[in-house]
Scaffold this motif. Structure first.
Motif, short mmCIF file in Angstrom:
data_model
loop_
_atom_site.label_atom_id
_atom_site.label_comp_id
_atom_site.label_asym_id
_atom_site.label_seq_id
_atom_site.Cartn_x
_atom_site.Cartn_y
_atom_site.Cartn_z
N GLN A 51 115.75 30.67 -1.61
CA GLN A 51 114.00 29.90 -1.64
C GLN A 51 114.21 29.03 -1.63
N SER A 101 115.87 25.59 0.06
CA SER A 101 114.37 25.32 0.49
C SER A 101 113.92 24.81 0.23
N ASP A 102 112.60 25.19 -1.05
CA ASP A 102 111.75 24.61 -1.41
C ASP A 102 112.21 23.13 -1.53
N ILE A 154 115.56 31.15 5.96
CA ILE A 154 114.03 31.36 4.67
C ILE A 154 113.68 29.63 5.23
N ASP A 183 108.88 26.19 1.73
CA ASP A 183 107.37 26.44 0.91
C ASP A 183 106.78 24.84 0.71
#
Length: 88
Positions: free
Chosen positions: A1, A4-5, A52, A55
């Motif tokens: 994650q 990607s963040d 994914i 965020d």
């Protein structure tokens, strides 16, 4: 994650993660013509399980932490390299 963040880029996660050798085999097959098209990659070679998504709510926090890291590195660069050379 976190990848990607930080990068802001979605990641497609395969159902089965075999490793680099599986990708190497695909590239070898494609380079030699055994695998005729890259289209086979996502239809027969790899089954994607999920994506994914980044965020975006935490992106500013990571940017702030990275800026802090850069300042810290500049202030301690010589010491970090000296420590790294101890293990060489």
């Amino acid at each position: 994650q976190i990848i990607s963040d930080v990068s802001g880029v979605p990641q497609q996660v395969p159902a089965q993660t075999i490793g680099a050798s599986y990708g190497d085999a695909f590239l070898a097959g494609y380079a030699t013509g055994v695998i005729p098209s890259l289209d086979i990659l996502d239809t027969q070679w790899v089954r994607l399980e999920r994506t994914i998504e980044p965020d975006h709510r935490v992106r500013d926090l990571y940017a702030e932490l990275y800026a802090l890291y850069l300042r810290l590195y500049e202030d301690t660069r010589a010491e970090q390299h000296a420590l790294a050379n101890l293990g060489a």
